[in-house]
Motif scaffolding. Structure first.
Motif, short mmCIF file in Angstrom:
data_model
loop_
_atom_site.label_atom_id
_atom_site.label_comp_id
_atom_site.label_asym_id
_atom_site.label_seq_id
_atom_site.Cartn_x
_atom_site.Cartn_y
_atom_site.Cartn_z
N LEU A 174 131.90 -69.26 -85.63
CA LEU A 174 132.47 -69.72 -86.90
C LEU A 174 133.18 -68.58 -87.60
O LEU A 174 132.89 -67.41 -87.37
N GLU A 175 134.14 -68.95 -88.43
CA GLU A 175 134.97 -67.96 -89.11
C GLU A 175 134.41 -67.62 -90.49
O GLU A 175 133.83 -68.47 -91.17
N GLY A 176 134.65 -66.37 -90.90
CA GLY A 176 134.28 -65.97 -92.25
C GLY A 176 133.32 -64.79 -92.26
O GLY A 176 132.48 -64.65 -91.36
N GLY A 177 133.45 -63.96 -93.30
CA GLY A 177 132.63 -62.77 -93.43
C GLY A 177 131.52 -62.91 -94.45
O GLY A 177 130.58 -63.69 -94.26
N GLN A 178 131.65 -62.18 -95.55
CA GLN A 178 130.57 -62.15 -96.55
C GLN A 178 130.22 -63.53 -97.08
O GLN A 178 129.05 -63.86 -97.26
N MET A 238 136.09 -80.83 -80.02
CA MET A 238 135.38 -79.64 -79.55
C MET A 238 134.25 -80.01 -78.58
O MET A 238 134.03 -79.31 -77.58
N ILE A 239 133.58 -81.10 -78.85
CA ILE A 239 132.50 -81.54 -77.95
C ILE A 239 133.09 -82.00 -76.62
O ILE A 239 132.56 -81.68 -75.54
N LEU A 240 134.18 -82.75 -76.66
CA LEU A 240 134.83 -83.22 -75.43
C LEU A 240 135.22 -82.05 -74.54
O LEU A 240 134.90 -82.02 -73.34
N HIS A 241 135.91 -81.07 -75.10
CA HIS A 241 136.35 -79.93 -74.31
C HIS A 241 135.18 -79.00 -73.98
O HIS A 241 135.19 -78.37 -72.91
N GLY A 242 134.20 -78.93 -74.85
CA GLY A 242 133.01 -78.15 -74.55
C GLY A 242 132.29 -78.67 -73.32
O GLY A 242 131.84 -77.90 -72.46
N ARG A 243 132.16 -79.98 -73.24
CA ARG A 243 131.52 -80.59 -72.07
C ARG A 243 132.32 -80.28 -70.80
O ARG A 243 131.75 -79.99 -69.75
N ALA A 244 133.63 -80.37 -70.90
CA ALA A 244 134.48 -80.10 -69.73
C ALA A 244 134.30 -78.67 -69.24
O ALA A 244 134.18 -78.42 -68.04
N LEU A 301 135.34 -68.93 -74.18
CA LEU A 301 135.38 -69.45 -75.54
C LEU A 301 136.15 -70.77 -75.57
O LEU A 301 137.34 -70.81 -75.22
N VAL A 302 135.47 -71.84 -75.95
CA VAL A 302 136.15 -73.11 -76.18
C VAL A 302 136.67 -73.03 -77.61
O VAL A 302 135.99 -73.40 -78.57
N GLY A 303 137.86 -72.49 -77.76
CA GLY A 303 138.41 -72.23 -79.08
C GLY A 303 139.03 -73.46 -79.71
O GLY A 303 139.51 -74.36 -79.02
N ASP A 304 139.03 -73.47 -81.05
CA ASP A 304 139.71 -74.57 -81.72
C ASP A 304 141.22 -74.47 -81.56
O ASP A 304 141.96 -75.38 -81.93
N SER A 305 141.67 -73.37 -80.93
CA SER A 305 143.07 -73.27 -80.52
C SER A 305 143.46 -74.39 -79.57
O SER A 305 144.65 -74.63 -79.33
N MET A 344 131.71 -76.67 -69.80
CA MET A 344 130.36 -76.49 -69.29
C MET A 344 130.24 -76.98 -67.84
O MET A 344 129.46 -76.42 -67.05
N ARG A 345 131.01 -77.99 -67.48
CA ARG A 345 130.97 -78.48 -66.09
C ARG A 345 131.51 -77.43 -65.11
O ARG A 345 131.18 -77.45 -63.92
N GLY A 346 132.34 -76.54 -65.61
CA GLY A 346 132.90 -75.50 -64.75
C GLY A 346 132.22 -74.17 -64.88
O GLY A 346 132.62 -73.19 -64.25
N ALA A 347 131.19 -74.08 -65.71
CA ALA A 347 130.51 -72.81 -65.98
C ALA A 347 129.30 -72.64 -65.07
O ALA A 347 128.41 -73.49 -65.05
N GLN A 348 129.28 -71.54 -64.34
CA GLN A 348 128.12 -71.18 -63.53
C GLN A 348 127.49 -69.88 -64.01
O GLN A 348 126.27 -69.75 -64.00
N LYS A 349 128.33 -68.94 -64.41
CA LYS A 349 127.85 -67.61 -64.74
C LYS A 349 128.20 -67.17 -66.16
O LYS A 349 127.38 -66.58 -66.85
N SER A 350 129.42 -67.44 -66.58
CA SER A 350 129.84 -67.00 -67.92
C SER A 350 129.12 -67.76 -69.01
O SER A 350 128.72 -68.92 -68.82
N MET A 351 128.98 -67.13 -70.18
CA MET A 351 128.41 -67.81 -71.34
C MET A 351 129.52 -68.60 -72.04
O MET A 351 130.60 -68.08 -72.30
N VAL A 352 129.23 -69.83 -72.37
CA VAL A 352 130.18 -70.68 -73.09
C VAL A 352 129.86 -70.65 -74.58
O VAL A 352 128.71 -70.90 -74.98
N VAL A 353 130.85 -70.32 -75.38
CA VAL A 353 130.75 -70.32 -76.84
C VAL A 353 131.75 -71.33 -77.37
O VAL A 353 132.92 -71.33 -76.94
N ILE A 354 131.33 -72.18 -78.29
CA ILE A 354 132.21 -73.24 -78.80
C ILE A 354 132.50 -73.02 -80.28
O ILE A 354 131.59 -72.82 -81.08
N ASP A 355 133.77 -73.07 -80.62
CA ASP A 355 134.19 -72.95 -82.02
C ASP A 355 133.70 -74.15 -82.84
O ASP A 355 133.81 -75.31 -82.39
#
Length: 279
Positions: free
Chosen positions: A119-123, A69-75, A46-50, A77-88
């Motif tokens: 993304l955050e939020g319910g109903q 988020m895009i900057l860190h998401g790209r970073a 998870l590329v969290g907004d944390s 993804m460069r290290g991802a081979q197997k895990s699924m990447v989810v971006i906040d």
């Protein structure tokens, strides 16, 4: 092989299929070196907004931008081979309307290559989640304590006590009905998170929500002990890298000041040594 036993990266459908099976392992990642390590062991990164608080020193997640988020998401993804990447999706990028959410989710996916967003939020976000999923954007939902709403919630408190349990359950059912492939439950009482997990047909990912969820997520810097003065109740520290780093940096500083580093073996000779001899 991937964390789910396949020879390809984990995808949202794989996570959905894990409901009630082997617990799903999730950690945050913000950089390529950490992503490469996490990728070997986890199902989801998870590329969290944390990242705003962890790496950029912000007081909350509210100042995080799409560009960050895009900057860190790209970073990651460069290290991802197997895990699924989810971006906040950061605060302000999806709340205005489903159309705004789709534009920004599509941008995140297009510019990073990540297969899903969170993304955050319910109903109140169910319409937006449905709008996204119907247009090909896989969504991980996030209910309970939602850090982007911390000012409205009145702090980082447990959510689901004192008559709030029914609302949290309704939030969970709403995001499932809207098409989310999984849902993060943050700081929800263990009994309530267990009931939600039992009732939902999509996986629940807990953080401070007890052991009865379908998976668990932590901020990687927290579980590694990189913050020596930050100890949330729900975090188990699997390492003390902050203390180790402090000791290593102190030793380096001491050796530099006393001219013990660099030593001769760390320096280069002025003249190349003849072949067959050591310089």
């Amino acid at each position: 092989m991937s964390a789910t036993g396949s020879l390809r990266p984990v995808l949202p459908a794989d996570i959905l299929a894990r409901k009630g099976d082997t617990p799903i392992v999730v950690l945050t990642a913000y950089t390529t070196p950490i992503a490469r390590i996490v990728d070997r062991h986890c199902d989801i990164m998870l590329v969290g907004d944390s990242v705003g608080m962890v790496l950029h020193g912000l007081p909350s997640t509210l100042g995080v931008t799409m560009e960050m988020m895009i900057l860190h998401g790209r970073a990651v993804m460069r290290g991802a081979q197997k895990s699924m990447v989810v971006i906040d999706m950061p605060f302000g990028s999806y709340e205005e309307s489903p159309e705004q959410a789709f534009r920004n989710a599509a941008r995140i996916m297009a510019e990073t290559g990540a297969p899903a967003v969170k993304l955050e939020g319910g109903q109140h976000m169910a319409e937006t989640i449905a709008f996204l999923t119907k247009r090909g954007v896989p969504v991980m939902a996030h209910i309970g304590l939602t850090p982007q709403s911390v000012n409205t919630l009145g702090g980082y408190k447990v959510v689901g006590r004192d008559g709030e349990a029914e609302k949290v359950m309704d939030d969970a059912l709403a995001v499932q009905e809207a098409g989310a492939f999984s849902v993060v439950l943050e700081k929800v009482p263990e009994g309530l998170s267990g009931r939600i997990t039992q009732r939902l047909s999509i996986p629940t990912i807990g953080i401070g929500a007890g052991a009865r969820c379908d998976g668990q997520v932590l901020v990687v810097d927290d579980m590694l002990g990189l913050f020596t003065d930050f100890r949330p109740k729900f975090v188990k520290r699997f390492g003390e890298l902050g203390q180790a780093a402090d000791e290593a940096i102190a030793a380096y500083a001491d050796e530099v000041r006393h001219r013990r580093f660099p030593a001769p073996e760390h320096a280069f000779a002025d003249v190349l040594a003849p072949k067959g001899t050591k310089s």
